[in-house]
Write a protein that holds these residues in place. Sequence first.
Motif, PDB file in Angstrom:
ATOM      1  N   LYS A 135       0.827  -1.206   0.000  1.00  0.00           N
ATOM      2  CA  LYS A 135       0.000   0.000   0.000  1.00  0.00           C
ATOM      3  C   LYS A 135       0.862   1.258   0.000  1.00  0.00           C
ATOM      4  O   LYS A 135       0.617   2.200  -0.762  1.00  0.00           O
ATOM      5  CB  LYS A 135      -0.945   0.011   1.202  1.00  0.00           C
ATOM      6  N   ALA A 136       1.878   1.268   0.842  1.00  0.00           N
ATOM      7  CA  ALA A 136       2.775   2.423   0.892  1.00  0.00           C
ATOM      8  C   ALA A 136       3.557   2.580  -0.407  1.00  0.00           C
ATOM      9  O   ALA A 136       3.788   3.701  -0.875  1.00  0.00           O
ATOM     10  CB  ALA A 136       3.736   2.281   2.070  1.00  0.00           C
ATOM     11  N   PHE A 168       2.596   1.662  -3.506  1.00  0.00           N
ATOM     12  CA  PHE A 168       1.733   2.220  -4.545  1.00  0.00           C
ATOM     13  C   PHE A 168       1.413   3.690  -4.274  1.00  0.00           C
ATOM     14  O   PHE A 168       1.307   4.498  -5.210  1.00  0.00           O
ATOM     15  CB  PHE A 168       0.440   1.416  -4.654  1.00  0.00           C
ATOM     16  N   THR A 169       1.268   4.058  -3.000  1.00  0.00           N
ATOM     17  CA  THR A 169       1.025   5.465  -2.657  1.00  0.00           C
ATOM     18  C   THR A 169       2.185   6.332  -3.120  1.00  0.00           C
ATOM     19  O   THR A 169       1.990   7.374  -3.753  1.00  0.00           O
ATOM     20  CB  THR A 169       0.823   5.616  -1.141  1.00  0.00           C
ATOM     21  N   ASP A 170       3.384   5.894  -2.823  1.00  0.00           N
ATOM     22  CA  ASP A 170       4.566   6.664  -3.238  1.00  0.00           C
ATOM     23  C   ASP A 170       4.724   6.665  -4.748  1.00  0.00           C
ATOM     24  O   ASP A 170       5.113   7.687  -5.351  1.00  0.00           O
ATOM     25  CB  ASP A 170       5.816   6.083  -2.583  1.00  0.00           C
ATOM     26  N   TYR A 171       4.437   5.523  -5.370  1.00  0.00           N
ATOM     27  CA  TYR A 171       4.590   5.450  -6.822  1.00  0.00           C
ATOM     28  C   TYR A 171       3.646   6.420  -7.519  1.00  0.00           C
ATOM     29  O   TYR A 171       4.055   7.134  -8.452  1.00  0.00           O
ATOM     30  CB  TYR A 171       4.330   4.029  -7.299  1.00  0.00           C
ATOM     31  N   LEU A 172       2.400   6.466  -7.100  1.00  0.00           N
ATOM     32  CA  LEU A 172       1.437   7.370  -7.733  1.00  0.00           C
ATOM     33  C   LEU A 172       1.766   8.828  -7.434  1.00  0.00           C
ATOM     34  O   LEU A 172       1.434   9.717  -8.221  1.00  0.00           O
ATOM     35  CB  LEU A 172       0.022   7.030  -7.280  1.00  0.00           C
ATOM     36  N   HIS A 173       2.417   9.072  -6.306  1.00  0.00           N
ATOM     37  CA  HIS A 173       2.889  10.427  -6.028  1.00  0.00           C
ATOM     38  C   HIS A 173       4.016  10.799  -6.983  1.00  0.00           C
ATOM     39  O   HIS A 173       4.086  11.926  -7.489  1.00  0.00           O
ATOM     40  CB  HIS A 173       3.374  10.529  -4.584  1.00  0.00           C
ATOM     41  N   THR A 180      -9.212   0.015  -7.216  1.00  0.00           N
ATOM     42  CA  THR A 180      -8.662  -0.393  -5.923  1.00  0.00           C
ATOM     43  C   THR A 180      -9.717  -0.262  -4.828  1.00  0.00           C
ATOM     44  O   THR A 180     -10.672   0.507  -4.944  1.00  0.00           O
ATOM     45  CB  THR A 180      -7.443   0.462  -5.557  1.00  0.00           C
ATOM     46  N   TRP A 235      -7.167   2.328  -0.212  1.00  0.00           N
ATOM     47  CA  TRP A 235      -5.961   2.162  -1.015  1.00  0.00           C
ATOM     48  C   TRP A 235      -5.804   3.344  -1.972  1.00  0.00           C
ATOM     49  O   TRP A 235      -6.788   4.023  -2.289  1.00  0.00           O
ATOM     50  CB  TRP A 235      -6.035   0.863  -1.821  1.00  0.00           C
ATOM     51  N   PRO A 236      -4.590   3.619  -2.418  1.00  0.00           N
ATOM     52  CA  PRO A 236      -4.428   4.660  -3.444  1.00  0.00           C
ATOM     53  C   PRO A 236      -5.269   4.316  -4.664  1.00  0.00           C
ATOM     54  O   PRO A 236      -5.406   3.149  -5.029  1.00  0.00           O
ATOM     55  CB  PRO A 236      -2.927   4.634  -3.756  1.00  0.00           C
ATOM     56  N   LYS A 237      -5.841   5.326  -5.300  1.00  0.00           N
ATOM     57  CA  LYS A 237      -6.815   5.091  -6.349  1.00  0.00           C
ATOM     58  C   LYS A 237      -6.155   4.883  -7.718  1.00  0.00           C
ATOM     59  O   LYS A 237      -5.431   5.730  -8.218  1.00  0.00           O
ATOM     60  CB  LYS A 237      -7.791   6.268  -6.423  1.00  0.00           C
TER      61      LYS A 237
END
Length: 292
Positions: free
Chosen positions: A160-161, A163-168, A196, A200-202
Amino acid sequence: MSAPFVGENSSNHVDQYAAPSPLVPESPLSFPDVCARIHGRISAFLAEKTEEQNLRSVQEQTRVSLRVISEALDRYSLPEISISYNGGKDCLVLLILYLSVLHTKGLTRSTTNNVSNGHHEPIQCVYIQSPHPFVEVEDFVASSVATYSISLDSYAKPMKAAFTDYLHDKPSVKAIFVGTRRTDPHGADLTHFDPTDHGWPKFMRVHPVIDWHYVDIWTFIRHLKIPYCVLYDRGYTSLGGTTDTHPNPALLRQPPGDKRTENGVQNGTSTLKFRPAYELVEDQEERLGRDN
């Protein structure tokens, strides 16, 4: 640029399904040529006439997956698409299918921004690393990057973290191809396109190989002679990290007369030997070498 590692047993095992030459040659190819070669090999595979039910099943699964990938490319632009890639067998099949569709849609040509340095923006990938990665997996991922012209972003943190960083870091990404299959944990109710879950990050999860069976994956890999991580030839069937992944006990080679303890570990000091991953048949046995 070297080709990814071919399984250690590949040169010694006679494969009745094998294509006449490796999918990826040792000499480097340009990105368009790699995609064209993959597309040609897959097209030839789909055109084969066979009475073998297993091959016919994989041909149909391949057609379905190609349609799903094509639909995703109709919905999203290349900067909006990424692939979750960790060097495992399922995402490897997904990557190969994706490259074939890029060729079909004419999306492998260099742009005015990247033609001079040979970098191709279409293949965005995210690699979520295990806390304790296998050296063999790391080497295979690095080789895949070179062979398939992948632009890879790696994150050594929980999913989860990561994917959050990746989308950022990649705010243009709206859809991520994932190599999940229905027999994987949390895969039973997935479809080809799933947003998702809450919390979770969208992004849109795209699952082109969701309905492939374990034997389908290996039939495709070996029929097309796709290079794969060497751990699969050592009895590993599902790859995680060094602390939670072991050779699959269902593939243990037990010499006549040897005794084993109740948990399947051989007595004495002799080294355990395992058959290659492609000899496993049952989906339910795929994760017997995983602790989680």
